[in-house]
Design an enzyme around this catalytic site. Structure first.
Site, PDB file in Angstrom:
ATOM      1  N   SER A 265    -112.068  18.166 -21.884  1.00  0.00           N
ATOM      2  CA  SER A 265    -112.938  18.749 -20.881  1.00  0.00           C
ATOM      3  C   SER A 265    -112.343  18.747 -19.472  1.00  0.00           C
ATOM      4  O   SER A 265    -112.833  19.450 -18.597  1.00  0.00           O
ATOM      5  CB  SER A 265    -114.268  18.003 -20.849  1.00  0.00           C
ATOM      6  OG  SER A 265    -114.066  16.656 -20.431  1.00  0.00           O
TER       7      SER A 265
ATOM      8  N   SER B 133    -110.320  13.943 -23.561  1.00  0.00           N
ATOM      9  CA  SER B 133    -110.396  14.909 -22.460  1.00  0.00           C
ATOM     10  C   SER B 133    -109.403  14.731 -21.323  1.00  0.00           C
ATOM     11  O   SER B 133    -109.332  15.595 -20.452  1.00  0.00           O
ATOM     12  CB  SER B 133    -111.797  14.922 -21.876  1.00  0.00           C
ATOM     13  OG  SER B 133    -112.619  15.704 -22.685  1.00  0.00           O
TER      14      SER B 133
ATOM     15  N   LYS C 273    -112.159  15.554 -10.602  1.00  0.00           N
ATOM     16  CA  LYS C 273    -112.971  16.197 -11.635  1.00  0.00           C
ATOM     17  C   LYS C 273    -114.430  16.171 -11.188  1.00  0.00           C
ATOM     18  O   LYS C 273    -114.886  15.163 -10.627  1.00  0.00           O
ATOM     19  CB  LYS C 273    -112.806  15.445 -12.966  1.00  0.00           C
ATOM     20  CG  LYS C 273    -113.552  16.071 -14.140  1.00  0.00           C
ATOM     21  CD  LYS C 273    -113.261  15.346 -15.457  1.00  0.00           C
ATOM     22  CE  LYS C 273    -113.965  15.984 -16.642  1.00  0.00           C
ATOM     23  NZ  LYS C 273    -113.647  15.307 -17.923  1.00  0.00           N
TER      24      LYS C 273
HETATM   25  N1  GLN Z   1    -113.584  17.239 -27.012  1.00  0.00           N
HETATM   26  C1  GLN Z   1    -114.378  16.081 -27.176  1.00  0.00           C
HETATM   27  C2  GLN Z   1    -115.844  16.440 -27.086  1.00  0.00           C
HETATM   28  O1  GLN Z   1    -116.115  17.579 -27.043  1.00  0.00           O
HETATM   29  C3  GLN Z   1    -114.010  15.031 -26.160  1.00  0.00           C
HETATM   30  C4  GLN Z   1    -114.551  15.311 -24.818  1.00  0.00           C
HETATM   31  C5  GLN Z   1    -114.210  14.250 -23.818  1.00  0.00           C
HETATM   32  O2  GLN Z   1    -113.285  13.455 -24.021  1.00  0.00           O
HETATM   33  N2  GLN Z   1    -114.962  14.220 -22.745  1.00  0.00           N
HETATM   34  O3  GLN Z   1    -116.705  15.633 -27.077  1.00  0.00           O
END
Ligand code: GLN
Length: 483
Positions: A151, A175, A76
């Protein structure tokens, strides 16, 4: 070979049935074909990648290979990797070449794994659909009109489409688990502190945790063995004895107590997701598990609490991006403060700005007690719900996400709708617990459904056992999109 497990790949590499260069090249070829459509990778560096594969072949020839030596892993783009562009999905870092390796990257390098490329992600890991990336959205390989989740959506799409053997993700509020669910792969967020955050670009430091994403629980165990471990450079890294996460995989599940929180099966859950999850629970009963009804009464507070705490931490973490030291700088400005303002206005996207503003607001004098401090108190109550629940059960199960993958653009204008897609995952981060998602069926639109498994602190080996036994009895994890 690209459909084989990591163990099978390792065996083939050590037996010289295939070389790491050949295996790596076959993935690079597949990326060349599929990535223009899916946009899962944002940086490739084929020379560096093949160079690493050559070194791995030399190590294999010397007979001192590790389990992952020679295996191509995608990273990532939140992990700093020496000599690699590391953008975090943002214009702010579009030109940042990291001078050092994140702990996770050096762990993989030491194991002799191959860095296949950097995967696309929501900007600074803020999002649930991968639509906030500066480099454009990722498409779900099961249906390219739909999102892969976020994400870690680039990673999930890359694993699902077999463009890599396995990959890494990070999980601040879901995410790893949510994109794993939406793309039909397996993913695990470890207990907070198990994997070092050194060199992982910070979003919300008290919640961020890196973890593996792969096709099966068995593969996840091998990856976690490499990723986990104490690191002095992260003050929240935990000093514990080294564990073999694959050691419990074969244990039968007789007597396993599965807690089903009633709040996870209430209003808001799509019926097709509910059905697939319930069918999987019946499968677990056949495997010898017993079901316990539990309650996590503060579940509905997890989203409001998270959207105070995560932006608060993000507003502080992202203050370092000022156009001075590295990253984007506005081409024209009048004085120093104009340079800061323009660089940040042009360098960050809308969602990141929204979070910085919310975070600055909840931390400001006069609002700190009402929002930030209050959210911290409720965070403790949410963690306490799990402590009570684990007195009655060994693992908790439920859906990972309330629906299957939605259409690109569907939730773009409504941030609150988007935030609700993490309703079942966020509490796990607030409590610092480990959580995972495994494929458990398909919804009404033929999109994958994920089963979430939540464990007690440091119970990753048991969770992997619970997931692996399910994967021995079912074949959802072996399904892959037609491409
Ligand atoms: N969807 C969540 C956010 O927008 C979690 C994102 C994540 O786990 N990095 O913050």
């Amino acid at each position: 070979m690209i459909h084989s497990s990591l163990t099978e790949m390792g065996v083939a590499l050590r037996a010289k049935k295939i070389s790491s260069v050949e295996l790596t090249q076959s993935y690079l070829d597949r990326i060349n074909t599929l990535n223009p459509t899916l946009n899962a990778f944002i940086t490739l560096n084929p020379e560096a990648t093949i160079e690493q594969a050559r070194a791995a072949d030399a190590r294999l020839a010397m007979g001192n290979a590790d389990a992952l030596t020679g295996i191509p892993i995608a990273q990532k783009d939140i992990f700093c990797a020496k000599g690699w562009l590391t953008t975090c999905g943002s214009r702010m870092l579009h030109n940042f070449v990291s001078p050092y390796d994140a702990h996770v990257i050096s762990q993989f390098n030491n194991a002799g794994a191959i860095n296949l490329g950097k995967t696309n992600m929501d900007e600074f890991a803020m999002g649930s659909s991968n639509e906030t990336s500066f480099f454009g959205p990722v498409k779900n390989p099961w249906d390219t009109s739909r999102v892969p989740g976020g994400s870690s959506g680039g990673t999930a799409a890359a694993v699902a489409s077999r463009m890599c053997a396995a990959a890494t993700g990070t999980d601040t509020g879901g995410s790893i688990r949510q994109p794993a669910a939406l793309c039909g792969i397996s993913g695990l967020k470890p207990t907070y502190g198990v994997v070092s955050r050194y060199g992982m670009i910070a979003f919300a430091s008290s919640l961020d945790q890196a973890g593996p994403m792969a096709r099966s629980a068995e593969d996840l165990a091998l990856l976690l063995n490499t990723m986990a471990g104490f690191d002095v450079r992260d003050s929240t890294s935990l000093q514990r004895d080294k564990e073999d996460y694959a050691s419990h995989l074969l244990k039968p599940l007789n007597g396993l107590r599965i807690g089903l929180p009633k709040e996870f099966f209430a209003e808001g859950l799509s019926s097709d997701v509910a059905q697939a999850v319930e069918t999987s629970i019946s499968e677990y009963k056949k495997l010898g598990a017993t079901i316990v009804d539990i309650s996590l009464p503060n579940t509905k507070l997890s989203i409001p609490v998270y959207y105070v705490l995560a932006p608060a931490e993000a507003s502080s973490n992202l203050s370092r991006f000022d156009g001075v030291r590295y990253g984007y700088r506005a081409p024209e400005y009048t004085d120093l403060s104009d340079m800061y303002e323009k660089s940040r206005a042009q360098g960050f996207g809308a969602e990141v700005k929204r979070r910085i503003m919310i975070g600055t607001y909840v931390l400001s004098h006069g609002y700190y007690d009402a929002y930030y401090l209050q959210a911290q108190k409720i965070r403790r109550l949410i963690a306490q719900d799990f402590v009570e629940a684990f007195k009655q059960c060994d693992v908790i199960m439920g859906p990972t996400s309330p629906s299957t993958a939605f259409k690109l653009g569907e939730k773009g204008d409504d941030p609150v709708q988007m935030y609700l897609s993490d309703i079942y995952t966020i509490a796990v981060n607030l409590a610092g617990l480990p959580g995972m998602s495994v494929p458990c069926g398909f919804g009404s639109n033929n999109m994958p459904v994920g089963l979430q498994i939540i464990g007690n602190y440091f119970d990753e080996a048991r969770m992997l056992n619970v997931a692996h036994q399910f994967q021995l009895a079912t074949d959802w994890h072996t399904r892959s999109p037609k491409l």
